[in-house]
Design an enzyme around this catalytic site. Structure first.
Site, PDB file in Angstrom:
ATOM      1  N   HIS A  74       0.835  -1.199   0.000  1.00 61.58           N
ATOM      2  CA  HIS A  74       0.000   0.000   0.000  1.00 61.58           C
ATOM      3  C   HIS A  74       0.872   1.252   0.000  1.00 61.58           C
ATOM      4  CE1 HIS A  74      -4.338  -1.128   0.924  1.00 61.58           C
ATOM      5  NE2 HIS A  74      -3.720  -2.292   0.796  1.00 61.58           N
ATOM      6  N   ALA A 193      -4.334 -13.228   3.688  1.00 63.57           N
ATOM      7  CA  ALA A 193      -5.694 -13.540   4.114  1.00 63.57           C
ATOM      8  C   ALA A 193      -6.524 -12.270   4.062  1.00 63.57           C
ATOM      9  CB  ALA A 193      -5.705 -14.110   5.532  1.00 63.57           C
ATOM     10  N   ALA A 194      -7.830 -12.441   3.998  1.00 65.00           N
ATOM     11  CA  ALA A 194      -8.751 -11.309   3.923  1.00 65.00           C
ATOM     12  C   ALA A 194      -9.405 -11.068   5.277  1.00 65.00           C
ATOM     13  CB  ALA A 194      -9.824 -11.577   2.871  1.00 65.00           C
ATOM     14  N   THR A 209      -2.499 -23.155   2.032  1.00 65.78           N
ATOM     15  CA  THR A 209      -1.199 -23.197   2.720  1.00 65.78           C
ATOM     16  C   THR A 209      -0.731 -21.772   3.036  1.00 65.78           C
ATOM     17  OG1 THR A 209      -0.032 -23.241   0.581  1.00 65.78           O
ATOM     18  CG2 THR A 209      -0.523 -25.363   1.625  1.00 65.78           C
ATOM     19  N   THR A 212       2.957 -20.853   4.118  1.00 62.76           N
ATOM     20  CA  THR A 212       4.063 -21.242   3.245  1.00 62.76           C
ATOM     21  C   THR A 212       4.011 -20.422   1.969  1.00 62.76           C
ATOM     22  OG1 THR A 212       3.993 -23.513   4.073  1.00 62.76           O
ATOM     23  CG2 THR A 212       5.192 -23.137   2.022  1.00 62.76           C
ATOM     24  N   ASP A 214       4.398 -20.480  -1.478  1.00 66.25           N
ATOM     25  CA  ASP A 214       4.494 -21.495  -2.526  1.00 66.25           C
ATOM     26  C   ASP A 214       3.579 -21.093  -3.671  1.00 66.25           C
ATOM     27  OD1 ASP A 214       1.939 -21.999  -1.562  1.00 66.25           O
ATOM     28  OD2 ASP A 214       2.475 -23.876  -0.569  1.00 66.25           O
TER      29      ASP A 214
END
EC number: 1.11.1.-
Length: 342
Positions: A74, A193-194, A209, A212, A214
Site C-alpha cells: 500500500h 488472508a482477507a 497453505t 508457506t 508457494d
C-alpha cells in the site's frame, strides 16, 4: 524464446543494472556481534529482534507477517515508499483504504516509535522480515535512507479487487510495472488472508497453505468455484473451491484474462522461478521514487526452504481446472479440506 518472454528478461536485466547503483561498503562487525556490509546497517539488528519478539510472535509466518507485506505494498504503490500510512495514519488515505491496513499500523506503531528509523524504512523492513518468516519465501532485498514522508499519496492509487484487469494493469503501468511483474507480485497472496471483504470471517486465507510461500495459490485460483467462505457473496469476492478459503474477484480475473493467463500458469509448481521473480518485483516496488539508498539486504535472515511439489487438494484433479493444458500435479488423498483462518 518468444518476443514476450524476451521483453520480460530484458526488463529484468535493466532492473539488475539499476540495483547496482545502491550504495554498499565493506563488511563490518556491529556492537551486537553480527556482521553486515555497511556500518549504517548495524542499527537494524536490535529493531529486527524487537519485531520478531513483539510483532511476529517469535518469528512466525502469521497474520502480522502477512499484513506487514500488505502495508508495504500500500505504501509503495501509492508512489510513497516513505511509510506515509505509519507516519501520518489519520491523514494518509481515505477511510476505505485505511480500513484495510489500520490493524497492522496500530500493531507496528509502538515498535516504530522506538526504532529511530524513518517510517518508510521501518515499513519495508517489517515487510522483509515478516515475509522471510514464511518457508519458501525469497530473501528480500532491503535498503535504508528513505526521507520522512512529504505528504499523503492521492486516493485511488491502490488497486481494488473489484477493478478490471485492464484497470489494474494500467495503474501498475503508471508505476513502471509490466503485466508479468503484476502476476509475480501476486505471489504474496500465497501468504495472505482477507479481513475486510467479509468482516464476519476475518483471517480467511487465499489458499490452503497460508503459512508457506508457494505456488498453491496460483493452482487453487484455477479450480472450479463452488461456495463462498462466509455469509454469501460480498463485494470483491467470487466463489471459491474450498470451504474456508476466499477467492478475490481480481485474482480470478487475472488467471483468465488473455493479458495475464499465461504468466499465471507459468508460476504453477515452479518454486525457484516464482521466488526469484517475486524477489525482483518486490525490490523494484520498494525502490519506487527512491535514490541513494544504502543496501542492507544482508541483515534480512534467510528464510526456511520449501522444495516440495504442490498438490491438488483432496477431491480435486486436473479436470477441475478452469484452464487447460495444465501441469501434471498429484492430488492429496481424502476429502476436500476446510481451510482454517489464520
Amino acid at each position: 524464446m518468444s518476443l514476450g518472454r524476451l521483453a520480460v528478461f530484458v526488463a529484468l536485466a535493466a532492473l539488475q543494472l539499476g540495483n547496482a547503483a545502491i550504495v554498499s561498503k565493506r563488511s563490518v562487525t556491529c556492537p551486537t556481534g553480527q556482521t553486515t556490509a555497511n556500518e549504517a546497517c548495524c542499527a537494524l539488528f536490535p529493531v529486527i529482534d524487537s519485531m520478531q519478539k513483539d510483532l511476529f510472535e517469535g518469528g512466525e509466518c502469521g497474520e502480522d507477517a502477512h499484513a506487514a507485506l500488505r502495508l508495504a505494498f500500500h505504501d509503495a504503490i501509492g508512489f510513497s515508499t516513505n511509510g506515509m500510512p505509519l507516519a501520518r495514519l489519520s491523514e494518509s488515505m481515505s477511510k476505505t483504504r485505511l480500513f484495510s491496513i489500520d490493524d497492522i499500523v496500530a500493531r507496528q506503531m509502538p515498535i516504530f516509535l522506538q526504532s529511530n528509523l524513518t517510517a518508510g524504512d521501518f515499513v519495508h523492513l517489517a515487510a522483509a522480515i515478516g515475509t522471510g518468516n514464511c518457508p519458501g519465501a525469497p530473501q528480500l532485498s532491503y535498503s535504508i535512507g528513505r526521507p520522512a514522508p512529504a505528504g499523503p499519496a492521492p486516493d485511488g492509487t491502490v488497486p481494488e479487487p473489484t477493478q478490471s484487469v485492464s484497470e489494474i494493469l494500467g495503474r501498475f503501468s503508471d508505476a513502471g510495472f509490466f503485466s508479468a511483474e503484476v502476476i509475480w507480485l501476486l505471489a504474496s497472496h500465497s501468504i495472505a488472508a482477507a479481513n475486510k471483504i467479509d468482516t464476519s470471517i476475518p483471517g480467511t486465507p487465499f489458499d490452503s497453505t497460508p503459512s508457506t510461500f508457494d505456488t498453491q495459490f496460483f493452482l487453487e485460483v484455477l479450480l472450479n468455484g463452488m461456495q463462498f467462505p462466509g455469509s454469501g457473496q460480498h463485494t470483491g469476492e467470487v466463489v471459491s473451491p474450498l470451504a474456508g478459503e476466499m477467492r478475490l474477484q481480481s485474482d480470478f480475473a487475472f488467471s483468465q484474462d488473455p493479458q495475464t493467463a499465461c504468466f499465471w500458469q507459468e508460476a504453477i509448481d515452479d518454486q525457484t522461478f516464482i521466488m526469484a521473480r517475486f524477489r525482483d518485483a518486490m525490490q523494484k516496488l520498494q525502490l519506487l521514487g527512491q535514490s541513494g539508498l544504502t543496501d542492507c539486504s544482508d541483515v534480512i535472515p534467510v528464510p526456511k526452504a520449501f522444495s516440495s511439489h504442490i498438490t491438488y487438494p483432496g477431491g480435486f484433479n486436473q479436470t477441475d481446472c478452469t484452464a487447460l493444458p495444465f501441469p501434471s500435479i498429484a492430488t492429496v488423498s481424502g476429502p476436500a479440506p476446510t481451510i482454517p483462518p489464520v
